[in-house]
Design a protein around this motif. Structure first.
Motif, PDB file in Angstrom:
ATOM      1  N   GLN A   1      18.723 -28.714 -27.046  1.00 34.12           N
ATOM      2  CA  GLN A   1      19.545 -28.446 -28.055  1.00 34.12           C
ATOM      3  C   GLN A   1      18.895 -26.911 -28.828  1.00 34.12           C
ATOM      4  OE1 GLN A   1      19.308 -32.411 -30.225  1.00 34.12           O
ATOM      5  NE2 GLN A   1      21.295 -31.825 -30.782  1.00 34.12           N
ATOM      6  N   GLN A   2      17.617 -26.532 -28.928  1.00 35.24           N
ATOM      7  CA  GLN A   2      17.026 -25.666 -29.358  1.00 35.24           C
ATOM      8  C   GLN A   2      17.262 -24.397 -28.469  1.00 35.24           C
ATOM      9  OE1 GLN A   2      12.780 -26.510 -29.943  1.00 35.24           O
ATOM     10  NE2 GLN A   2      13.260 -27.860 -31.606  1.00 35.24           N
ATOM     11  N   LEU A   3      17.421 -24.730 -27.252  1.00 34.54           N
ATOM     12  CA  LEU A   3      17.655 -23.511 -26.182  1.00 34.54           C
ATOM     13  C   LEU A   3      19.181 -23.158 -25.924  1.00 34.54           C
ATOM     14  CD1 LEU A   3      14.762 -24.788 -23.650  1.00 34.54           C
ATOM     15  CD2 LEU A   3      15.009 -22.655 -25.243  1.00 34.54           C
ATOM     16  N   TYR A   4      19.992 -24.281 -25.929  1.00 32.52           N
ATOM     17  CA  TYR A   4      21.427 -23.885 -25.524  1.00 32.52           C
ATOM     18  C   TYR A   4      22.319 -24.083 -26.713  1.00 32.52           C
ATOM     19  CZ  TYR A   4      19.358 -24.213 -20.760  1.00 32.52           C
ATOM     20  OH  TYR A   4      18.814 -24.059 -19.825  1.00 32.52           O
ATOM     21  N   ASP A   5      23.543 -23.483 -26.628  1.00 34.95           N
ATOM     22  CA  ASP A   5      24.216 -23.587 -27.726  1.00 34.95           C
ATOM     23  C   ASP A   5      25.132 -25.060 -27.781  1.00 34.95           C
ATOM     24  OD1 ASP A   5      24.341 -20.813 -29.028  1.00 34.95           O
ATOM     25  OD2 ASP A   5      24.970 -20.282 -27.012  1.00 34.95           O
TER      26      ASP A   5
ATOM     27  N   LEU B   1      26.969 -35.504 -31.293  1.00 35.65           N
ATOM     28  CA  LEU B   1      26.464 -34.966 -32.705  1.00 35.65           C
ATOM     29  C   LEU B   1      26.786 -33.575 -32.461  1.00 35.65           C
ATOM     30  CD1 LEU B   1      23.060 -36.965 -32.572  1.00 35.65           C
ATOM     31  CD2 LEU B   1      25.278 -37.172 -34.353  1.00 35.65           C
ATOM     32  N   PRO B   2      26.797 -32.811 -33.597  1.00 36.36           N
ATOM     33  CA  PRO B   2      26.865 -31.276 -33.558  1.00 36.36           C
ATOM     34  C   PRO B   2      25.965 -30.736 -32.311  1.00 36.36           C
ATOM     35  CG  PRO B   2      26.553 -32.208 -35.612  1.00 36.36           C
ATOM     36  CD  PRO B   2      26.445 -33.234 -34.970  1.00 36.36           C
ATOM     37  N   GLY B   3      26.628 -29.990 -31.418  1.00 42.51           N
ATOM     38  CA  GLY B   3      26.063 -29.399 -30.360  1.00 42.51           C
ATOM     39  C   GLY B   3      25.927 -30.400 -29.064  1.00 42.51           C
TER      40      GLY B   3
ATOM     41  N   ILE C   1      32.492 -23.799 -31.900  1.00 42.71           N
ATOM     42  CA  ILE C   1      31.932 -22.533 -32.106  1.00 42.71           C
ATOM     43  C   ILE C   1      32.472 -21.564 -33.233  1.00 42.71           C
ATOM     44  CG2 ILE C   1      31.305 -20.437 -31.149  1.00 42.71           C
ATOM     45  CD1 ILE C   1      30.602 -22.011 -28.689  1.00 42.71           C
ATOM     46  N   ALA C   2      33.907 -21.611 -32.871  1.00 42.81           N
ATOM     47  CA  ALA C   2      34.859 -20.969 -34.046  1.00 42.81           C
ATOM     48  C   ALA C   2      34.622 -21.319 -35.350  1.00 42.81           C
ATOM     49  CB  ALA C   2      36.152 -21.096 -33.237  1.00 42.81           C
ATOM     50  N   SER C   3      34.588 -22.673 -35.518  1.00 39.74           N
ATOM     51  CA  SER C   3      34.612 -23.045 -36.889  1.00 39.74           C
ATOM     52  C   SER C   3      33.098 -23.031 -37.525  1.00 39.74           C
ATOM     53  CB  SER C   3      35.041 -24.761 -36.737  1.00 39.74           C
ATOM     54  OG  SER C   3      33.913 -25.480 -36.398  1.00 39.74           O
ATOM     55  N   GLY C   4      32.278 -22.662 -36.769  1.00 36.87           N
ATOM     56  CA  GLY C   4      30.831 -22.566 -37.170  1.00 36.87           C
ATOM     57  C   GLY C   4      30.129 -24.084 -37.249  1.00 36.87           C
ATOM     58  N   ALA C   5      30.666 -25.006 -36.617  1.00 38.69           N
ATOM     59  CA  ALA C   5      30.200 -26.520 -36.527  1.00 38.69           C
ATOM     60  C   ALA C   5      28.939 -26.199 -35.718  1.00 38.69           C
ATOM     61  CB  ALA C   5      30.945 -27.376 -36.099  1.00 38.69           C
ATOM     62  N   ILE C   6      29.077 -25.510 -34.622  1.00 38.09           N
ATOM     63  CA  ILE C   6      27.597 -24.988 -33.963  1.00 38.09           C
ATOM     64  C   ILE C   6      27.546 -23.543 -33.771  1.00 38.09           C
ATOM     65  CG2 ILE C   6      27.808 -27.329 -32.672  1.00 38.09           C
ATOM     66  CD1 ILE C   6      28.836 -25.826 -30.298  1.00 38.09           C
ATOM     67  N   GLY C   7      26.336 -23.156 -33.517  1.00 37.27           N
ATOM     68  CA  GLY C   7      26.226 -21.652 -33.414  1.00 37.27           C
ATOM     69  C   GLY C   7      26.686 -21.125 -31.861  1.00 37.27           C
TER      70      GLY C   7
END
Length: 439
Positions: free
Chosen positions: A89-93, A340-342, A375-381
């Motif tokens: 999760q730290q390495l991938y969107d 979960l998110p991401g 991604i578009a909504s900003g829920a994940i980077g």
């Protein structure tokens, strides 16, 4: 801005997801496809029956995706052990679990832990050369086998137990299984199902194959068949399948006399206990009737002789530390693929063991669309992570022996060269041999 996607699992769901990501993001995506094994394709390699080579041909489509510059195979890496979910999760969107459902659902009846009782994931893995199950060593010296379940996997197991060595000529069944089956003394294979002909999950093509076996004949008790007029209400595929069962019931005894093996469909029979002291000798079943599609016990019981039992009643996904899991459903807890998110799930890891190989294609497309929405909504980077460069650094620090797709092609070439006459390959059945073959 480049999006970095990790897919855990290199079977159909994983590669259909990678393909969908390519189509949506083009050059702006980097996909790493992880697998515990050093070889890709998951269910295609170790789940599809070895005598169904046309189905395995779909791997050529996955190879096209795998050879793309922005998709890479990361084999011989176990997520949850070699690298944690949190680290991915730290390495991938986004991280997508496409791990399938590799474990057998238990029968949940007394005696299921007796010797020579297997789940279909284990037994199919044995004759397909999965490293986890290659050493299974089932005892086929007895006269009777019971296959519990009324789906295509049960048909696969019954067919494999019944074929001659010559009928495996163009298959990729592994050598240890071919040798064991060649020495088998099984002459009765009973397929046991709780419900009746109108509730089977067997498809027409697979049922039809039983009519063309060299030394085996299928049998259905005419008394188990509903009135022919009742078939009209069935959807076309099931109606055709039931038509095959009616054909089996009509085979004259004179034709059966020339066959050494009988494949007997025992319907309206719910297993309640496996019998035996150290090893299985029979399956005690309760006669059932079907009401509103459900099997209702009648209290009448009898015993089906069985020197080996293979339960083909469903599968479960593997829990991974840090990922919510639905124990009742045997899959990752998710809402339309979102965990979960991401974190996401696709294929059997998302929906459980339902659908065909092709079902995973729209499933992969759907999960990629949801990732794009998040991604578009900003829920994940999107595009702020290191991706594969970060993983490569971590792998080097830990001394992980990563197998690439180029390595896999060397393994595949070695398997092809080792094939017996007429066979497409002779699969390596242990990880050490796979690693050595890459050079």
């Amino acid at each position: 801005m480049t999006c970095h996607l990790a897919i855990v699992g290199s079977g159909p769901a994983g590669y259909y997801t990678a393909e969908a990501a390519q189509k949506l993001w083009g050059d702006d995506i980097r996909v790493d496809v992880f697998d515990t094994l050093p070889v890709p394709y998951g269910l295609i390699r170790t789940g599809v029956a070895p005598d169904h080579q046309s189905i395995k041909g779909v791997s050529r489509r996955y190879e096209t995706t795998a050879l793309s510059e922005n998709v890479r195979f990361v084999g011989n890496v176990t997520v949850g052990t070699d690298v944690s979910v949190g680290e991915l999760q730290q390495l991938y969107d986004a991280v997508v679990f496409a791990t399938g459902a590799p474990h057998d659902r238990p029968l949940g009846i007394p005696g299921e832990h007796l010797a020579n009782v297997f789940g279909s994931a284990a037994f199919v893995g044995w004759y397909n050369g999965h490293p986890q199950f290659a050493g299974l060593d089932p005892d086929l010296s007895g006269a009777s086998a019971a296959v519990i379940g009324m789906g295509n996997v049960a048909l696969d197991v019954a067919r494999i137990l019944s074929k001659t060595e010559a009928e495996f000529a163009s298959s990729d069944i592994v050598a240890h299984a071919l040798d064991a089956l060649g020495a088998s003394h099984v002459h009765t294979v009973t397929i046991v199902g709780r419900r009746g002909p109108h509730q089977i999950m067997m498809t027409p093509k697979e049922l039809g194959e039983l009519m063309h076996l060299e030394r085996a004949s299928p049998r259905v008790d005419p008394a188990d068949l509903p009135a022919a007029a009742d078939d009209a209400m069935l959807e076309p595929g099931l109606r055709k399948s039931v038509g095959h069962l009616r054909s089996f019931a009509a085979i004259p005894e004179s034709e059966r006399a020339d066959k050494a093996i009988e494949i007997d469909f025992d319907m309206f029979a719910s297993p309640v206990r496996l019998i035996g002291e150290d090893r299985v000798t029979g399956v005690e079943v309760e006669r059932t009737r079907v009401e509103a599609g459900r099997a209702i016990g009648t209290g009448e019981t009898y015993v089906i002789p069985a020197d080996i039992v293979v339960a083909c009643i469903g599968y479960r996904s593997s829990p991974i530390p840090g990922v919510p899991f639905d124990e009742r459903m045997g899959r990752f807890a998710n809402d339309e693929g979102r965990i979960l998110p991401g974190l996401y799930a696709v294929g059997w890891a998302k929906r459980g063991p339902t659908g065909t190989i092709g079902t995973n294609r729209p499933d992969g497309q759907g999960i990629v669309e949801r990732i794009a929405e998040d991604i578009a909504s900003g829920a994940i980077g999107g595009g702020a992570k290191e991706g594969r460069a970060g993983f490569d650094r971590l792998a080097a620090e830990r001394g992980l022996d990563v197998v690439t797709f180029r390595d896999w092609k060397k393994i595949e070439d070695a398997e092809n060269r080792a094939a017996r006459d007429g066979a497409p390959r002779e699969k390596f059945v242990d990880i050490e041999s796979m690693i050595r073959a890459r050079g």
